[in-house]
Design a protein around this motif. Structure first.
Motif, short mmCIF file in Angstrom:
data_model
loop_
_atom_site.label_atom_id
_atom_site.label_comp_id
_atom_site.label_asym_id
_atom_site.label_seq_id
_atom_site.Cartn_x
_atom_site.Cartn_y
_atom_site.Cartn_z
N ARG A 146 -5.36 -0.30 9.59
CA ARG A 146 -4.09 -0.32 10.30
C ARG A 146 -4.34 0.06 11.76
O ARG A 146 -4.90 1.11 12.04
N HIS A 147 -3.90 -0.81 12.66
CA HIS A 147 -4.10 -0.56 14.08
C HIS A 147 -3.08 -1.39 14.86
O HIS A 147 -3.07 -2.61 14.77
N GLY A 148 -2.20 -0.71 15.59
CA GLY A 148 -1.10 -1.38 16.27
C GLY A 148 0.20 -1.00 15.58
O GLY A 148 0.30 0.06 14.97
N PHE A 149 1.20 -1.85 15.65
CA PHE A 149 2.52 -1.54 15.11
C PHE A 149 2.61 -1.98 13.65
O PHE A 149 2.20 -3.09 13.31
N GLY A 150 3.16 -1.10 12.81
CA GLY A 150 3.32 -1.47 11.41
C GLY A 150 4.21 -0.52 10.64
O GLY A 150 4.60 0.54 11.13
N LEU A 151 4.51 -0.92 9.41
CA LEU A 151 5.36 -0.15 8.50
C LEU A 151 4.55 0.23 7.28
O LEU A 151 3.91 -0.62 6.66
N PHE A 152 4.57 1.53 6.94
CA PHE A 152 4.00 2.00 5.69
C PHE A 152 5.12 2.59 4.86
O PHE A 152 5.95 3.34 5.37
N ARG A 153 5.14 2.25 3.57
CA ARG A 153 6.12 2.82 2.65
C ARG A 153 5.38 3.28 1.40
O ARG A 153 4.64 2.52 0.78
N SER A 154 5.56 4.55 1.05
CA SER A 154 4.92 5.11 -0.13
C SER A 154 5.60 4.60 -1.39
O SER A 154 6.82 4.46 -1.43
N GLY A 155 4.81 4.35 -2.42
CA GLY A 155 5.35 3.92 -3.69
C GLY A 155 5.67 5.07 -4.62
O GLY A 155 6.31 4.90 -5.65
N THR A 156 5.22 6.28 -4.26
CA THR A 156 5.40 7.42 -5.15
C THR A 156 6.30 8.52 -4.56
O THR A 156 6.74 9.40 -5.28
N ARG A 157 6.53 8.47 -3.25
CA ARG A 157 7.36 9.48 -2.59
C ARG A 157 8.34 8.79 -1.66
O ARG A 157 8.12 7.66 -1.25
N ALA A 158 9.39 9.49 -1.29
CA ALA A 158 10.38 8.94 -0.36
C ALA A 158 9.88 9.12 1.07
O ALA A 158 10.48 9.82 1.87
N VAL A 159 8.75 8.50 1.37
CA VAL A 159 8.12 8.63 2.68
C VAL A 159 7.86 7.24 3.23
O VAL A 159 7.35 6.37 2.53
N SER A 160 8.24 7.04 4.49
CA SER A 160 7.86 5.81 5.17
C SER A 160 7.58 6.14 6.63
O SER A 160 8.01 7.18 7.14
N TYR A 161 6.81 5.27 7.26
CA TYR A 161 6.48 5.43 8.67
C TYR A 161 6.53 4.07 9.32
O TYR A 161 5.90 3.12 8.84
N ILE A 162 7.34 3.96 10.36
CA ILE A 162 7.40 2.75 11.16
C ILE A 162 6.98 3.15 12.56
O ILE A 162 7.62 4.01 13.18
N GLY A 163 5.90 2.59 13.04
CA GLY A 163 5.43 2.95 14.37
C GLY A 163 4.01 2.48 14.60
O GLY A 163 3.51 1.56 13.94
N TYR A 164 3.35 3.15 15.52
CA TYR A 164 2.02 2.74 15.92
C TYR A 164 0.93 3.46 15.12
O TYR A 164 1.10 4.60 14.70
N TRP A 165 -0.16 2.74 14.92
CA TRP A 165 -1.33 3.22 14.19
C TRP A 165 -2.54 3.07 15.10
O TRP A 165 -2.61 2.15 15.91
N CYS A 166 -3.49 3.97 14.95
CA CYS A 166 -4.73 3.90 15.71
C CYS A 166 -5.88 4.16 14.73
O CYS A 166 -5.98 5.24 14.16
N ASN A 167 -6.71 3.14 14.52
CA ASN A 167 -7.86 3.23 13.63
C ASN A 167 -7.51 3.79 12.25
O ASN A 167 -8.19 4.65 11.72
N GLY A 168 -6.39 3.31 11.68
CA GLY A 168 -5.99 3.68 10.33
C GLY A 168 -5.14 4.91 10.22
O GLY A 168 -4.68 5.26 9.13
N LYS A 169 -4.87 5.60 11.34
CA LYS A 169 -4.07 6.83 11.30
C LYS A 169 -2.78 6.64 12.10
O LYS A 169 -2.75 5.93 13.10
N ARG A 170 -1.72 7.32 11.63
CA ARG A 170 -0.45 7.26 12.36
C ARG A 170 -0.66 7.77 13.78
O ARG A 170 -1.39 8.73 14.01
N HIS A 171 0.01 7.12 14.71
CA HIS A 171 -0.16 7.45 16.12
C HIS A 171 1.22 7.46 16.77
O HIS A 171 1.57 6.58 17.54
#
Length: 108
Positions: free
Chosen positions: A79-104
């Protein structure tokens, strides 16, 4: 491999089966995964998106067996750039920028 060969190299649309149970279905160029395709690992993880010379690049969607997903920009398979991650097991999501696989950025 199921598909066409040109000068002994995979070309165009096809399906490749790898040792260990991984599979790829999509476009090939000069023997490499290149263009749109879907790669499925034997453990159930899948990637659907763009490949450049065997590497996940530009944009794609990863799906994990727990229902988690990432849809967005990819560079060198992570993951690098803009993207959406949504957890399948918890009520957690992140919409935003990523840098080398980590939230940024900030968590939404």
């Amino acid at each position: 491999f199921e598909g066409t060969k040109v000068h002994g190299l995979y070309e165009g649309e096809g399906v490749a089966y790898f040792e260990g149970g991984n599979t790829y279905k999509g476009m090939f160029s000069e023997g490499l995964m290149h263009g749109q395709g879907t790669y499925a690992w034997a453990d159930g993880v899948t990637y659907e998106g763009t490949f450049v010379k065997n590497v996940q690049m530009h944009h794609g969607c990863y799906m994990w067996i727990d229902g988690s997903m990432y849809d967005g920009s990819i560079r060198n398979g992570v993951r690098h750039g803009f993207g959406l991650f949504r957890s399948g097991t918890r009520a957690v999501s992140y919409i935003g920028y990523w840098c080398n696989g980590k939230r940024h950025g900030k968590v939404n």
